[in-house]
Scaffold this motif. Structure first.
Motif, short mmCIF file in Angstrom:
data_model
loop_
_atom_site.label_atom_id
_atom_site.label_comp_id
_atom_site.label_asym_id
_atom_site.label_seq_id
_atom_site.Cartn_x
_atom_site.Cartn_y
_atom_site.Cartn_z
N GLU A 29 -2.42 24.64 -8.05
CA GLU A 29 -1.85 23.61 -8.92
C GLU A 29 -1.99 22.23 -8.26
O GLU A 29 -2.33 21.23 -8.92
N ARG A 49 -8.68 12.81 4.05
CA ARG A 49 -7.85 11.60 4.07
C ARG A 49 -6.37 11.96 3.98
O ARG A 49 -5.50 11.22 4.37
N ILE A 75 -0.18 6.39 5.85
CA ILE A 75 -0.65 6.23 4.47
C ILE A 75 -1.37 4.89 4.31
O ILE A 75 -2.39 4.79 3.63
N ARG A 103 0.84 -1.20 0.00
CA ARG A 103 0.00 0.00 0.00
C ARG A 103 0.87 1.25 0.00
O ARG A 103 0.46 2.33 -0.39
N HIS A 157 -0.32 15.13 -6.88
CA HIS A 157 -0.22 13.74 -7.33
C HIS A 157 -0.04 12.82 -6.13
O HIS A 157 -0.71 11.79 -5.99
N LEU A 158 0.86 13.18 -5.25
CA LEU A 158 1.10 12.37 -4.06
C LEU A 158 -0.16 12.28 -3.20
O LEU A 158 -0.53 11.21 -2.70
N GLN A 193 -2.59 9.87 -4.63
CA GLN A 193 -2.20 8.47 -4.38
C GLN A 193 -2.51 8.06 -2.95
O GLN A 193 -2.97 6.96 -2.69
N ILE A 194 -2.23 8.96 -2.00
CA ILE A 194 -2.48 8.64 -0.59
C ILE A 194 -3.98 8.45 -0.36
O ILE A 194 -4.39 7.55 0.39
N ALA A 195 -4.79 9.29 -1.00
CA ALA A 195 -6.23 9.23 -0.80
C ALA A 195 -6.93 8.27 -1.77
O ALA A 195 -8.16 8.26 -1.85
N ALA A 196 -6.15 7.50 -2.49
CA ALA A 196 -6.75 6.58 -3.46
C ALA A 196 -7.62 5.55 -2.74
O ALA A 196 -7.39 5.24 -1.57
N ARG A 226 -11.94 14.08 -4.63
CA ARG A 226 -12.67 15.25 -4.15
C ARG A 226 -11.67 16.18 -3.48
O ARG A 226 -10.72 15.72 -2.83
N ALA A 269 2.06 1.90 -8.32
CA ALA A 269 0.97 2.88 -8.30
C ALA A 269 0.88 3.60 -6.97
O ALA A 269 0.28 4.68 -6.88
N PRO A 321 2.16 5.40 -3.19
CA PRO A 321 3.18 6.37 -2.81
C PRO A 321 4.47 5.70 -2.35
O PRO A 321 4.45 4.60 -1.80
N PRO A 333 6.53 11.29 -10.18
CA PRO A 333 5.72 11.81 -9.08
C PRO A 333 5.35 10.69 -8.12
O PRO A 333 5.47 9.51 -8.42
N GLY A 334 4.90 11.10 -6.94
CA GLY A 334 4.48 10.11 -5.95
C GLY A 334 5.54 9.81 -4.92
O GLY A 334 5.49 8.77 -4.26
N PRO A 391 -15.07 11.50 -8.96
CA PRO A 391 -14.17 11.33 -7.82
C PRO A 391 -14.37 10.01 -7.08
O PRO A 391 -15.48 9.50 -6.97
N ALA A 392 -13.27 9.49 -6.57
CA ALA A 392 -13.26 8.26 -5.77
C ALA A 392 -12.24 8.43 -4.66
O ALA A 392 -11.44 9.36 -4.68
N GLY A 393 -12.24 7.54 -3.70
CA GLY A 393 -11.28 7.61 -2.60
C GLY A 393 -11.65 8.68 -1.60
O GLY A 393 -12.79 9.13 -1.52
N GLY A 394 -10.63 9.14 -0.83
CA GLY A 394 -10.87 10.09 0.25
C GLY A 394 -10.75 11.53 -0.18
O GLY A 394 -10.34 11.84 -1.31
N ASP A 398 -14.74 7.22 3.05
CA ASP A 398 -14.11 7.25 1.73
C ASP A 398 -14.93 6.49 0.70
O ASP A 398 -15.57 5.48 0.98
N ALA A 399 -14.86 6.99 -0.52
CA ALA A 399 -15.59 6.34 -1.62
C ALA A 399 -14.87 5.05 -2.01
O ALA A 399 -13.66 5.00 -2.02
#
Lengths: 226, 226, 226, 226, 226, 226, 226, 226
Positions: free
Chosen positions: C108, C145, B217, B145, C212-213, C216-219, C119, B166, B168, B197-198, C88-91, B225-226
């Motif tokens: 940005e 998130r 994380i 994760r 971007h980060l 990914q964390i809120a994915a 979101r 994919a 972080p 990035p990431g 939108p998906a995730g947190g 969360d969705a």
């Protein structure tokens, strides 16, 4: 030395004889008038290759006024005279640009190696963020006698390439990147600390130096070598 | 706050309630006596996990005198009490050490994530000088994760890993390297300038911070969360 | 890769498949012509989201010439195409700008997270010089998130926010400030040394990287997580 | 000047008359023998307060041999003679240590202010990672004429405190922290860039300087002030 | 907060009540439109003093459009409204500019102190290369409750002044000087290392910060002081 | 990989096949126990040359316990096994030490090149303060296929040598010098800015890297070269 | 060159003839054995003055074993042989130490100038925090042909002295000071930026270099001068 | 002091009497109007030489408006009045420019020394990349009482020259060079670390300071010297 450059320059026309490579004219700190005077002075020596590096539009115009047939690579900010490079000898120089933004500096390196008498090839946009791109070019890299790698940002590509080939890698840091790249300091330090041995570092954005060094590394071996 | 730490520390025992994670005791700037007093103070709270980080031999002895069953990882300079980590929840934390010399810091990150309630795995000695080593572990990396990557020298591994997964990457620069690594400055800058990035950068040699961030994380997603 | 970007760029169109996130085009080091050619090349792939970052007015014009319906956020120097962000998906990603001068970079970050499928919410001008301002937004912060905090000068806000929430804080240093901010070095160092754990630092003024980060964390958590 | 310090020191015994504050003896660069000779020289002037700062164990022994009743605060590496501080005048000096590791330097500041004639109070371990700790001491802070804040790591506390009080804050960076604190550079820069005005920065770990400055700021107002 | 600044600024109009000093508007990172909107917003509060600092010509025009009677000191890049400073109270603030090139920053400090309610005096061009100049102004310096010293280059003047007076010296480094001044780094470091105690350092070219700190130091003593 | 190094090292025994040069073991960050285990692991592969670099006395003892006949150059802090270097091939590597203090690092470079299969020669104490010394060795320098120049302080010797020979110069900065050498930063920067082209810079005190790079440059030319 | 130093040093015994000044032996980077061998080698040349600088106790013992009558100034970490300095010629060299901690370096400068044939005088503890001290020595300073000023911390004294005398000032930064002196960087930068012209800067703690330069400046004028 | 410069400058007209050298007017930080006012003020003192340094075109016009016969060296950005330099006295000052790009700064040094009363000579384009060029000028160098060497890039020339002559070398670093020259930092550090003693370093691009120092070193010896 011709009289008209006396007072501001002492051309080292004997350098080709002494070192085997001609002198280059670094335009950035000179006025267009000074550069033009030097161009006029070398016109009498078509037996030597003269490179004008870091040549802005006004420098280029001054050179072309004296040497209208000089080769001008505007992207690389470089002019060469006579326009036709020498017949290539020695090994292949492969120049790699990590990203599109590294191209101008990479081209300066490539043109320098070419006008110093080497065969050259260019590979572009193969940064480590997508390893498959550099791995796809492994055969090309392995045909080289030396690889020049221009990269900004994290400067990671020379380490990766050096781990994949047997020949030396000339690492050319560029000033491309966000704030903490500090004008090229970040990739410079990364390259000096490359975890793969075989990395030769040159100055930030110094495509000329990288190309010159690569040309020397790929030079035909002298007779005495085993 | 127990009386015997008054005068030099204000324990934040409510932090687990407030932030969801317990406080850690950074030993480096404290005397063994102070660390021992804190160890005595937390003995009354086995419901909280307490980590003692950057604990030298004398700090460790002082902790073990008060909490004899504390878990002590001498390589990571870390103690944990109670000794048994909480039942793991959330996603997997994979910790990667680029070289053998990066192991102590990598272990500090791993232990921290483990005692904050995550499953962990360790991968060692997969620096970019031999890409096949990291590519061989791709499946392991892709189950994570979050990936923590500890690296010194050129700090190139986080960029490479981030380009392959994919999730972080927590980039943990170490002070390993020759002179121009400048105590970890070189990999720190490289990681901040990662071309993929990431990449989330933490302080030099700060395994605790990297492990904590990774645990957050990889925390179980809140209900909303969705 | 379309022919018309050959020679200066190698588009990584497979990146969404490989990493789950599309590639972005960093315009700052490219000519408007190069950026326009890339815009033309991605037109055939409306299934991928393409972001153009650090796009000056001439870059923006070149993109809009090829992709007239692209979304253009001039304050953030960013364009996105297709113009409508994914569902939108995730947190939730909350983006905080410490001061008005940090807004462009914060935007940005926000736009990047939004076009990568999260979101987002924006909170502005809540620097630590007036703590009541950030404390007043605690409920908003605690719904996130992940929190992105853009700050220049002393870079103190990420430490403060990280001490108030359970989730990770992405610390985004900006180049805002008087002389001894040294172009963002001061907040960068402060953030790397945040006394609260849970702070993930990115490059100076790198809103794209922060967004971007954060995305990914809120994915959405993968199926395998506990 | 007594003969026995001639050759290596020129005591400025007139400084109290000239500036209103006595000279201090910085021991770090002096041999114990030199420090002892200075201690012997000041014995004849009990009307002046003499501070010996940065005094290691051998320096302390040399001072105590000459001035057996000198006050010795070993944590603060400081000795004072005569041992009894002057009757306090002027405003209150509150000294805050962000963490336990900042205590030695904070104590040096406090002792200096006390021996220069001010009332002092100490507040410990109230770093910004747990804001409630500093907010709980707001009343104490608001009684001060000046607040000294010693902090390492992110150096964020002076900004936060300065935003809460009307009086000047003396910011005292310490060398406490992980690698990228660079020996106190990180908190020093953060404090110089404090987003709240009213922050007066002194040198890293310079508790003496902070205490002296605080004593001057909190000095009784001269007759002429409105 | 008026609606028309919502979205980019959160005015801290309660700051005067909380801290005793009004907020200032730092224009450098804001658009003229944003600055104008803030100017319009404060028009309703003539009871508060508002300073606009680092205001370029376009910022100034935007402010004057909303507040035509604002006081504009173009050399100091500062505007103040209402135009008449408050009745002075507390001690005298003396501002010293080491050289002519330090004048703009010194004036910013002086105007700030004046609009925060202090009496001020200016002394110019008294660098340490000609000590007689500063010694000739000793009486003026000794009447001050605090001295602000703006200096670039070697930054030596604050040390010298601090050695001559009993009150605190606010040291204000400027970015004036040859290459190795490194944009003010040289005088900044010199001031932090001042061999005379009693030197309070602020950020490079931060005249506003210096003036604000000086105003606080010279503030009328609260009732409770001895 | 042998079991007994699992857990801390992943030996890259295939590197000779892949890159043509064997892996080296950097001892500085490893425990003597770890180094000994690696020594035991390579004992089964006398067909590969293994170098142990930065080996302190305890590292050396651990290696010699497993490989008693290993060659140990204590000045260079290096061990090699098998003890006999391969039959030399390719061009001559000349190693130059600017001063006596640069000798240990220069010897590390020389031994590395020798064990990678090159003929080597050493020239000592020919710094630029006495040009006649380096000019007297011009014939020796001109027989080289590559020259390694180790220098601290001003780092001027590589520029001078590069101006005298046709072949590449590997510039090896050392940490020798007074305070403003900043641990080798001064010669490092000088070498990166060498006014003569043809200078390949490696990390500070990195004799191994310099010797490895030199061995690659002087390698026998592949069949394909012109 | 005697055989027994071959292999690690190339003594430049012709330097006195060439430059007029003998070579010095910098001991810090050499082993006691090497230093002893050099001492033995120079024993045959009592016509030359040899200085051994940065000589620790073991270096000193090695020298004294070979040259028992050598002059040893332990404070300055320097030995000279033959022990009697040459008959002084040229102008007076005045060496000033700003503080007691600067004395060892100042003494190294003084001894160097003395053994190179100049008259010398020492002035101690006259830092700018008490200007009256340096002003009291104005007559001494004005008799000098050159003044060496050793100072750490703010490095302000050379500026002040240069503003008071007509002759050149050799500025010798020392590594004395609190954290932000950064090992002498602060006074080094201050001296390079001295606002009084006529300041010649040498390396941090390089008393030998300062004394040598001073001896050259104060050398008897050659016949040809007007 | 004339009234019309009051408020921004305190001319030190007594400096020639006090120090033997006149004051110079550093134009870079002053407005053309201020410079013109100073020019008008000195018109009444033709007995003093006044130099205007770092004078851009507008500064020059302002000076020439008041002092139409002033000598203007546009390359050196310097004006002098009265236009005729004093009758030369003392020793010869030789100024060396390593490359063409170093010429402007070298000329500033030369003009300064000339207007302070010394004979001067200029040598150009003799960088260490072609040692034969500097060796060819050895006789010229050896006639000097002091040599000023202006060099950018690696800053190696002062070391080389100092090793060849008996007199002091004033090392003048310039900001000429590629990225890692860092605005002159590289040659500055190289010169501070010159391996030949006798090198006096001044600030980057500070031709005025170099010329002033050289004039002092080459001044006629006072009567009292041996």
């Amino acid at each position: 030395m011709p009289d008209d450059v006396a007072g501001f320059a002492e051309l080292d026309l004997g350098r080709t004889a002494r070192r085997g490579y001609p002198e280059a004219v670094y335009c950035a700190g000179k006025s267009p008038g000074q550069v033009g005077a030097i161009a006029a002075a070398v016109r009498a020596r078509p037996d030597l290759v003269t490179l004008f590096t870091r040549a802005g539009p006004e420098h280029a115009a001054a050179v072309l006024h004296e040497l209208p047939d000089a080769h001008h690579d505007a992207d690389a900010a470089l002019l060469a005279w006579p326009p036709r490079p020498p017949e290539p000898a020695g090994g292949l120089v492969v120049v790699v640009a990590a990203g599109t933004s590294d191209l101008p500096v990479a081209r300066e390196a490539l043109q320098t190696a070419r006008y110093l008498g080497r065969r050259t090839e260019l590979i572009v946009d193969v940064g480590v963020a997508g390893l498959h791109r550099v791995l796809a070019r492994l055969d090309d890299l392995r045909r080289a006698r030396v690889v020049v790698v221009a990269a900004g940002m994290d400067g990671a590509l020379p380490s990766v390439v050096a781990g994949l080939v047997a020949v030396p890698v000339v690492a050319l840091p560029t000033s491309v990147g966000y704030g903490a790249a500090f004008g090229g300091l970040a990739p410079l330090l990364a390259m000096l600390n490359a975890c793969a041995p075989g990395v030769a570092v040159v100055n930030i954005d110094n495509g000329y130096g990288a190309g010159h060094l690569a040309a020397q590394i790929a030079a035909p071996a002298p007779a005495g070598d085993a």
